[in-house]
Design a protein around this motif. Structure first.
Motif, short mmCIF file in Angstrom:
data_model
loop_
_atom_site.label_atom_id
_atom_site.label_comp_id
_atom_site.label_asym_id
_atom_site.label_seq_id
_atom_site.Cartn_x
_atom_site.Cartn_y
_atom_site.Cartn_z
N LEU A 172 0.80 -1.23 0.00
CA LEU A 172 0.00 0.00 0.00
C LEU A 172 0.84 1.28 0.00
N LEU A 173 2.15 1.17 0.21
CA LEU A 173 2.99 2.37 0.10
C LEU A 173 2.91 2.95 -1.31
N HIS A 174 2.63 2.09 -2.29
CA HIS A 174 2.54 2.57 -3.67
C HIS A 174 1.33 3.47 -3.89
N THR A 175 0.36 3.42 -2.97
CA THR A 175 -0.79 4.32 -3.14
C THR A 175 -0.38 5.77 -3.03
N ASN A 176 0.69 6.05 -2.26
CA ASN A 176 1.21 7.42 -2.19
C ASN A 176 1.66 7.90 -3.57
N VAL A 177 2.44 7.05 -4.23
CA VAL A 177 3.02 7.44 -5.52
C VAL A 177 1.95 7.48 -6.61
N ILE A 178 1.18 6.40 -6.74
CA ILE A 178 0.19 6.34 -7.82
C ILE A 178 -0.92 7.36 -7.57
N GLY A 179 -1.32 7.51 -6.30
CA GLY A 179 -2.35 8.50 -5.97
C GLY A 179 -1.90 9.91 -6.32
N CYS A 180 -0.66 10.26 -5.98
CA CYS A 180 -0.13 11.59 -6.32
C CYS A 180 0.00 11.76 -7.82
N THR A 181 0.39 10.69 -8.52
CA THR A 181 0.53 10.76 -9.97
C THR A 181 -0.82 11.06 -10.63
N ILE A 182 -1.85 10.36 -10.17
CA ILE A 182 -3.19 10.57 -10.75
C ILE A 182 -3.73 11.94 -10.39
N PHE A 183 -3.63 12.31 -9.12
CA PHE A 183 -4.19 13.60 -8.71
C PHE A 183 -3.41 14.77 -9.32
N ALA A 184 -2.10 14.57 -9.56
CA ALA A 184 -1.31 15.62 -10.19
C ALA A 184 -1.86 15.98 -11.57
N ALA A 185 -2.48 15.00 -12.23
CA ALA A 185 -3.02 15.23 -13.57
C ALA A 185 -4.30 16.06 -13.55
N MET A 198 8.50 4.30 -7.36
CA MET A 198 7.95 2.96 -7.10
C MET A 198 9.07 1.92 -7.05
N GLY A 199 10.07 2.08 -7.91
CA GLY A 199 11.22 1.18 -7.87
C GLY A 199 11.94 1.25 -6.54
N TYR A 200 12.05 2.44 -5.99
CA TYR A 200 12.68 2.61 -4.67
C TYR A 200 11.90 1.86 -3.60
N ILE A 201 10.56 1.97 -3.64
CA ILE A 201 9.72 1.27 -2.66
C ILE A 201 9.88 -0.24 -2.80
N ILE A 202 9.93 -0.72 -4.04
CA ILE A 202 10.08 -2.17 -4.27
C ILE A 202 11.41 -2.68 -3.72
N ILE A 203 12.49 -1.96 -4.00
CA ILE A 203 13.82 -2.37 -3.50
C ILE A 203 13.85 -2.34 -1.98
N TRP A 204 13.27 -1.28 -1.40
CA TRP A 204 13.22 -1.19 0.06
C TRP A 204 12.44 -2.38 0.64
N ALA A 205 11.32 -2.74 -0.01
CA ALA A 205 10.51 -3.86 0.48
C ALA A 205 11.26 -5.18 0.38
N TRP A 206 12.04 -5.36 -0.68
CA TRP A 206 12.85 -6.58 -0.80
C TRP A 206 13.92 -6.67 0.30
N LEU A 207 14.49 -5.51 0.64
CA LEU A 207 15.54 -5.48 1.66
C LEU A 207 14.98 -5.54 3.08
N ASN A 208 13.72 -5.14 3.24
CA ASN A 208 13.10 -5.10 4.57
C ASN A 208 11.75 -5.82 4.56
N PRO A 209 11.73 -7.12 4.26
CA PRO A 209 10.45 -7.82 4.13
C PRO A 209 9.64 -7.85 5.42
N ASN A 210 10.32 -7.79 6.57
CA ASN A 210 9.61 -7.86 7.84
C ASN A 210 8.91 -6.55 8.21
N LYS A 211 9.23 -5.48 7.51
CA LYS A 211 8.62 -4.19 7.82
C LYS A 211 7.37 -3.91 7.00
N VAL A 212 7.07 -4.79 6.07
CA VAL A 212 5.88 -4.60 5.22
C VAL A 212 4.74 -5.43 5.79
N PRO A 213 3.68 -4.80 6.27
CA PRO A 213 2.55 -5.56 6.84
C PRO A 213 1.90 -6.45 5.79
#
Length: 434
Positions: free
Chosen positions: A98-111, A191-206
């Motif tokens: 759900l961290l991606h909702t920040n990025v995608i939500g901002c991308t859509i609303f920016a338009a 989004m790529g940054y979030i994905i890499i962070w999630a791979w490195l920190n799997p225990n921090k993603v609910p």
């Protein structure tokens, strides 16, 4: 030497006026008056009146208050809540969820917004409580929102692009189209940054709280229809040549009113609040543009831009070297001024250098927007930092720290723009031509 002394005196006078608490627009007007009265023999009064009227009565500039009003209307609707409902079901299988909702939500609303602060505030007022309730890490919630909120400036319609287009006499429609690919690229980097962070920190993603079928996800996506319809109406009318930026802005206001009415958010109070909010911001920008136009004229009479361009020529800087210097300059300047002030204050000096080196003005406009985006998350005058401080209660230094990885990704985006200028110039030439 004489020109250097004049430049130093005017810069000192300008910052002294700002330090005294004078409004930016009045400070620019005052500095222009000092430049003409002290260093030229031209009559100041007539030049000031003519320049202010000419800058404030530009037909192209009428798109600005309309897009601002559209954003103000949407800010007071339930759009962010609907967008979260429509996006969240699709994010469960992506690393970072759900961290991606920040990025995608901002991308859509920016338009449909054009403002970085409005994008950050609108999406944040829904995603911050939801992500906190699901125990996502606070630093990632705030950091990704701070960075993604800046997309409000890059993805069209953009207020900064309108201001730059007026100042540099560049087609606003071309600038809007040119911002699409860099905007998607920057969102992809985030989004790529979030994905890499999630791979490195799997225990921090609910873990996801519910599992939905494909049909249920499609049904949830109905909440995105108002936003998508407005994007298609506003930007589509520009891209296919049915409307100018100004006409599309008027269409956007009508569409925003319809969205607010269908959601039950439109009443007398919200209508008046949105109108007054748009009026205040539009008047502030108009005053800054008028002051900058007069200062530009005054500097032209003193000969400073021409001498500075000649000096740059003598240094023998390549186009790439000048871009690097300007990026550092704008990042530093962004620590003290807002984005619109940065653009209008520097165009008189910067544009002659850019034109002399043959740099495409549409490409340079997107470059300017990118570096102004960086300034939105650099203390002490980063607007997104102020917005998030008010929403979260965190100190600006904390928000700037957690947003720093996103700042570095913006630097990567600038580097990609430099090495692959077609990212900004290809789409406008395909859709509008030279």
């Amino acid at each position: 030497m004489e020109q250097l002394l004049i430049a130093g005196f005017l810069i000192a006078a300008l910052f002294a006026l700002f330090a005294a608490g004078l409004w930016i627009g009045l400070g620019l007007l005052s500095c222009g008056w000092i430049a003409m009265a002290v260093f030229t023999s031209r009559p100041v009064g007539d030049a000031m009146v003519t320049t202010i009227w000419g800058s404030a009565s530009s037909w192209t500039l009428t798109a600005l208050p309309m897009f601002i009003w559209m954003g103000e209307i949407l800010f007071r609707t339930k759009l962010s809540e609907d967008m979260f409902r429509g996006l969240a079901p699709w994010m469960t299988r992506i690393p970072g969820r759900l961290l991606h909702t920040n990025v995608i939500g901002c991308t859509i609303f920016a338009a449909v917004s054009g403002s970085s602060a409005a994008t950050c505030a609108t999406i944040g007022k829904m995603t911050i409580p939801e992500l906190r309730a699901r125990n996502y890490p606070e630093d990632m919630i705030i950091g990704t929102l701070a960075g993604a909120g800046t997309l409000g400036l890059l993805i069209p319609p953009s207020l900064i692009m309108i201001v730059y287009g007026v100042a540099a006499d560049v087609s606003i429609a071309k600038l809007f189209i040119a911002g699409v690919i860099p905007g998607i690229l920057l969102a992809g980097l985030f989004m790529g940054y979030i994905i890499i962070w999630a791979w490195l920190n799997p225990n921090k993603v609910p873990q996801p709280t519910e599992t939905l079928s494909f049909g249920q996800k499609l049904w949830a996506s109905r909440h995105l229809l108002p936003t998508v319809s407005l994007i298609v109406a506003v930007l589509g009318s520009i891209y296919v040549g049915l409307a100018t930026a100004t006409e599309a802005a008027g269409l956007g206001v009508v569409g925003a009113l319809i969205v607010a009415w269908t959601q039950g958010s439109l009443n007398r109070q919200t209508f008046l609040d949105s109108l007054m909010g748009a009026t205040r911001l539009s008047c502030m920008i108009a005053l800054i543009l008028s002051g900058a136009a007069f200062l530009t004229l005054a500097m032209g009479f003193t000969g400073l831009p021409r001498h500075l361009a000649d000096w740059i020529d003598q240094l023998g800087l390549s186009a790439g070297a000048l871009i690097v210097v300007l990026m550092v300059f704008y990042i530093i300047l962004g620590c003290f001024l807002d984005g619109i002030s940065m653009v209008v204050l520097t165009m008189a000096v910067v544009l002659p250098m850019i034109e002399r080196l043959g740099i495409d003005l549409v490409w340079f406009g997107i470059f300017i927007v990118l570096v102004v985006e960086m300034a939105q998350i650099t203390p002490p005058v980063g607007f997104n930092l102020f917005v998030l401080q008010g929403m979260t209660g965190h100190q600006i230094t904390y928000i700037a720290k957690v947003a720093f990885p996103l700042f570095l990704l913006m630097c990567v985006a600038v580097a990609l723009m430099v090495f692959f200028p077609g990212l900004a110039t290809w789409l406008p030439t395909q859709m509008i031509g030279q």
